[in-house]
Motif scaffolding. Structure first.
Motif, PDB file in Angstrom:
ATOM      1  N   VAL A  79      -4.727  19.509   8.369  1.00  0.00           N
ATOM      2  CA  VAL A  79      -4.553  18.099   8.696  1.00  0.00           C
ATOM      3  C   VAL A  79      -4.708  17.226   7.458  1.00  0.00           C
ATOM      4  N   CYS A  80      -3.743  16.335   7.263  1.00  0.00           N
ATOM      5  CA  CYS A  80      -3.836  15.270   6.263  1.00  0.00           C
ATOM      6  C   CYS A  80      -3.913  13.950   7.012  1.00  0.00           C
ATOM      7  N   SER A  81      -4.954  13.183   6.762  1.00  0.00           N
ATOM      8  CA  SER A  81      -5.141  11.900   7.433  1.00  0.00           C
ATOM      9  C   SER A  81      -4.801  10.772   6.473  1.00  0.00           C
ATOM     10  N   LEU A  82      -3.847   9.946   6.894  1.00  0.00           N
ATOM     11  CA  LEU A  82      -3.441   8.785   6.111  1.00  0.00           C
ATOM     12  C   LEU A  82      -3.538   7.557   7.013  1.00  0.00           C
ATOM     13  N   SER A  83      -3.434   6.398   6.453  1.00  0.00           N
ATOM     14  CA  SER A  83      -3.474   5.177   7.256  1.00  0.00           C
ATOM     15  C   SER A  83      -2.333   5.199   8.272  1.00  0.00           C
ATOM     16  N   GLY A  84      -2.672   5.198   9.551  1.00  0.00           N
ATOM     17  CA  GLY A  84      -1.659   5.165  10.592  1.00  0.00           C
ATOM     18  C   GLY A  84      -0.988   6.488  10.888  1.00  0.00           C
ATOM     19  N   LEU A  85      -1.393   7.569  10.235  1.00  0.00           N
ATOM     20  CA  LEU A  85      -0.756   8.861  10.474  1.00  0.00           C
ATOM     21  C   LEU A  85      -1.739   9.998  10.273  1.00  0.00           C
ATOM     22  N   SER A  86      -1.782  10.869  11.251  1.00  0.00           N
ATOM     23  CA  SER A  86      -2.479  12.135  11.121  1.00  0.00           C
ATOM     24  C   SER A  86      -1.390  13.194  11.159  1.00  0.00           C
ATOM     25  N   PHE A  87      -1.136  13.839  10.017  1.00  0.00           N
ATOM     26  CA  PHE A  87      -0.049  14.807   9.877  1.00  0.00           C
ATOM     27  C   PHE A  87      -0.633  16.209   9.901  1.00  0.00           C
ATOM     28  N   GLY A 137       0.407  12.190  15.331  1.00  0.00           N
ATOM     29  CA  GLY A 137      -0.946  11.685  15.264  1.00  0.00           C
ATOM     30  C   GLY A 137      -1.868  12.520  16.124  1.00  0.00           C
ATOM     31  N   GLY A 138      -1.289  13.421  16.913  1.00  0.00           N
ATOM     32  CA  GLY A 138      -2.086  14.307  17.737  1.00  0.00           C
ATOM     33  C   GLY A 138      -2.933  15.262  16.917  1.00  0.00           C
ATOM     34  N   ALA A 139      -2.580  15.468  15.675  1.00  0.00           N
ATOM     35  CA  ALA A 139      -3.345  16.358  14.805  1.00  0.00           C
ATOM     36  C   ALA A 139      -4.782  15.880  14.658  1.00  0.00           C
ATOM     37  N   ALA A 140      -5.012  14.587  14.874  1.00  0.00           N
ATOM     38  CA  ALA A 140      -6.366  14.045  14.750  1.00  0.00           C
ATOM     39  C   ALA A 140      -7.309  14.683  15.765  1.00  0.00           C
ATOM     40  N   MET A 200       0.834  -1.182   0.000  1.00  0.00           N
ATOM     41  CA  MET A 200       0.000   0.000   0.000  1.00  0.00           C
ATOM     42  C   MET A 200       0.878   1.245   0.000  1.00  0.00           C
ATOM     43  N   ILE A 201       0.415   2.243  -0.695  1.00  0.00           N
ATOM     44  CA  ILE A 201       1.067   3.556  -0.650  1.00  0.00           C
ATOM     45  C   ILE A 201      -0.026   4.619  -0.694  1.00  0.00           C
ATOM     46  N   GLU A 202       0.144   5.623   0.130  1.00  0.00           N
ATOM     47  CA  GLU A 202      -0.781   6.756   0.162  1.00  0.00           C
ATOM     48  C   GLU A 202       0.035   8.027   0.022  1.00  0.00           C
ATOM     49  N   VAL A 203      -0.460   8.938  -0.768  1.00  0.00           N
ATOM     50  CA  VAL A 203       0.202  10.229  -0.953  1.00  0.00           C
ATOM     51  C   VAL A 203      -0.867  11.314  -0.915  1.00  0.00           C
TER      52      VAL A 203
END
Length: 120
Positions: A23-31, A109-112, A1-4
């Motif tokens: 906020v950008c939400s990706l699998s396993g990461l909230s940036f 991940g605190g951005a979530a 898997m890759i997410e961009v």
């Protein structure tokens, strides 16, 4: 898997007095890319939104520009600036130092949850 994703097209933008968070939400990461204007202070700008006495979000951050002071609930303090990487556990206040805008990246991940109302 890759997410961009591009931070130029964030999934969400949260505005609060003297700043905002993209906020950008990706699998396993909230940036998050946080922008804080001079005069911003967590206890004045975000506390009413969060509904907690201090910031209860864990931050893994990288400072792009500006300077920020962080004070932990136990009284420990540090100042971060451009090029600094930092870890800040829950239980703190923070504020912009000087008259330059602070831009920082948050990878924890605190951005979530940052600057979201606890009531809903």
């Amino acid at each position: 898997m890759i997410e961009v994703k591009s931070i130029d097209k964030p999934d969400e933008r949260r505005d609060f007095p003297n700043g905002h968070l993209d906020v950008c939400s990706l699998s396993g990461l909230s940036f998050g890319v946080a922008t804080f204007e001079p005069g911003w202070r967590w206890s004045e700008s975000v506390k009413p939104i969060a509904g907690t006495e201090s910031c209860e979000v864990h931050h893994n951050g990288f400072v792009v520009s500006g300077r920020m002071r962080i004070r932990m609930n136990d009284g420990a303090e540090a100042e971060v600036g451009p090029g600094d990487v930092f870890v800040c556990t829950p239980g703190h206040d923070a504020w912009v130092v000087g008259d330059e805008q602070v831009v920082l990246y948050d990878f924890a991940g605190g951005a979530a949850e940052y600057a979201k109302s606890q009531s809903g």
